[in-house]
Design an enzyme around this catalytic site. Sequence first.
Site, mmCIF file in Angstrom:
data_model
loop_
_atom_site.group_PDB
_atom_site.id
_atom_site.type_symbol
_atom_site.label_atom_id
_atom_site.label_comp_id
_atom_site.label_asym_id
_atom_site.label_seq_id
_atom_site.Cartn_x
_atom_site.Cartn_y
_atom_site.Cartn_z
ATOM 1 N N GLY A 253 42.213 43.821 12.601
ATOM 2 C CA GLY A 253 41.950 44.864 13.594
ATOM 3 C C GLY A 253 41.491 44.255 14.898
ATOM 4 O O GLY A 253 41.729 43.081 15.188
ATOM 5 N N SER A 254 40.787 45.045 15.689
ATOM 6 C CA SER A 254 40.397 44.618 17.032
ATOM 7 C C SER A 254 39.319 43.545 16.988
ATOM 8 O O SER A 254 38.467 43.522 16.086
ATOM 9 C CB SER A 254 39.898 45.815 17.841
ATOM 10 O OG SER A 254 38.590 46.175 17.443
ATOM 11 N N CYS B 74 50.215 42.344 16.810
ATOM 12 C CA CYS B 74 49.199 41.432 17.351
ATOM 13 C C CYS B 74 49.786 40.195 18.005
ATOM 14 O O CYS B 74 49.092 39.511 18.763
ATOM 15 C CB CYS B 74 48.200 41.037 16.267
ATOM 16 S SG CYS B 74 48.931 40.179 14.865
ATOM 17 N N GLU C 125 41.427 38.716 11.435
ATOM 18 C CA GLU C 125 42.704 38.616 12.156
ATOM 19 C C GLU C 125 42.691 39.636 13.286
ATOM 20 O O GLU C 125 42.703 40.839 13.051
ATOM 21 C CB GLU C 125 43.874 38.872 11.213
ATOM 22 C CG GLU C 125 45.234 38.728 11.868
ATOM 23 C CD GLU C 125 46.356 39.113 10.928
ATOM 24 O OE1 GLU C 125 47.182 39.971 11.320
ATOM 25 O OE2 GLU C 125 46.404 38.578 9.801
#
Length: 462
Positions: A215-216, A270, A236
């Site tokens: 995620g962020s 991403c 990640e």
Amino acid sequence: MNTEQVEVVNPFDRKAIGHVSLTNWDQIDQYLNDAQKLFQHRKSWLPAHKRIAILNKVAELMKGRAEELAFQIANEGGKPLIDARIEVARAIDGVGLCIKELSHLAGQEIPMDLTAAGSGRLAFTTREPIGVVVAVSAFNHPLNLIVHQVGPAVAVGCPVIVKPASATPLSAQAFVHMLYEAGLPEEWCRLAVCKSAVAEKMVTDPRVNFFSFIGSGAVGWMLKSKLAPGTRCALEHGGVAPVIVDESANLESMLPALVKGGFYHSGQVCVSVQRIYVHKGHGSGLAQMLATEAKHLVVGNAIEEKTQCGPLINPAEVTRVESWVNEAVQGGAKVLSGGHRLSDTTYAPTVLLNPALDAKVSELEVFGPVVCVYETEDINHSIHLANSLPVAFQASVFTNHLDVAMKCVREIDATAVMVNDHTAFRVDWMPFAGRRHSGYGVGGIGYTMHDMTHDKMAVIKL
């Protein structure tokens, strides 16, 4: 038992497509207790052959429901069907990869007679499951990411609690239920769809031995800072993926890869192509070629066969992308395609030429259908700009010269540099990770399985 429901909607038309039960803290507390007891009582551990049988059965169930799973990915996550089908195929292969990697998850003999002090001893290591795993996942690959987090835990014998993204819980729920159907006892894998405060309490609980997060960066680093002592983790996050185009590269031949890498899943990836650096005199031409292709992409509801670019995950993301592009244009960027919203839930595939280097589209992960092209002085200038941000994930270079390719491989700050391919290329057995602000630890199924186990050494005095 909590009866509060979370409504799941199609992100294109915002129509309800299903619901899942919200998990409260009392339920999660019980899940953690159950998981901790399973791990502490080693006689309850599932032997490898049983775990393999369960995963084999899961793979067969997924193959039989492949089209249903692909439609669900498109319906809840907005990924076009053509790409959702590929995600399902990858997820099935990923389950198989978990099985294959078990045969490589082994210890080794440690030589002891290298000094007199160790002489007369036999020593070897084995690998054991690390303990209770909590996995928090993202929306953009709602089935395959769950496979990458939950599959390794099941394979190595770790009890796991998984929190999917609140926007896309149906694919995770389907996978967990298939694990049960395949014979995994429910206490070994629990689904927890919960509010952020409850999720944070779960992640930072001292009963958690390993935390997996996709995620962020803002959320990931915050949670890492609050982990209980001894909890290991893998994070990640995203990047602002750079592409360097050498003067020797054939612009036409690279075009399909750049279009796919930039606009796949409407840029909600991403490692999506975002920054393209081209030598002066060639940037405008490449940007115009990209724009021509972008204008022909079909934007619409992901569940329709013709759709090539689906919606963004929610209307707020459309508003954010719109504001970032508007800022770039006001700062001097030239719009060659797109540059506007198509609806409350979709944004036109956009190509910008020469945005300011301090614009948000140049410094932050857009996570939308926006590709930026910059003209540079030379290859060294391109590499300097590629390395200028605090994020570092995957990158690429297009060239017909081996020396240029190797220069970029050596000098670009990235965990992977693709030569003559886009930045979003990945197979699931390769290491996949971000550097610096982009992450912590290494993903990829085999690497995750290694992280979810640890060494134990036996030293036998003969």
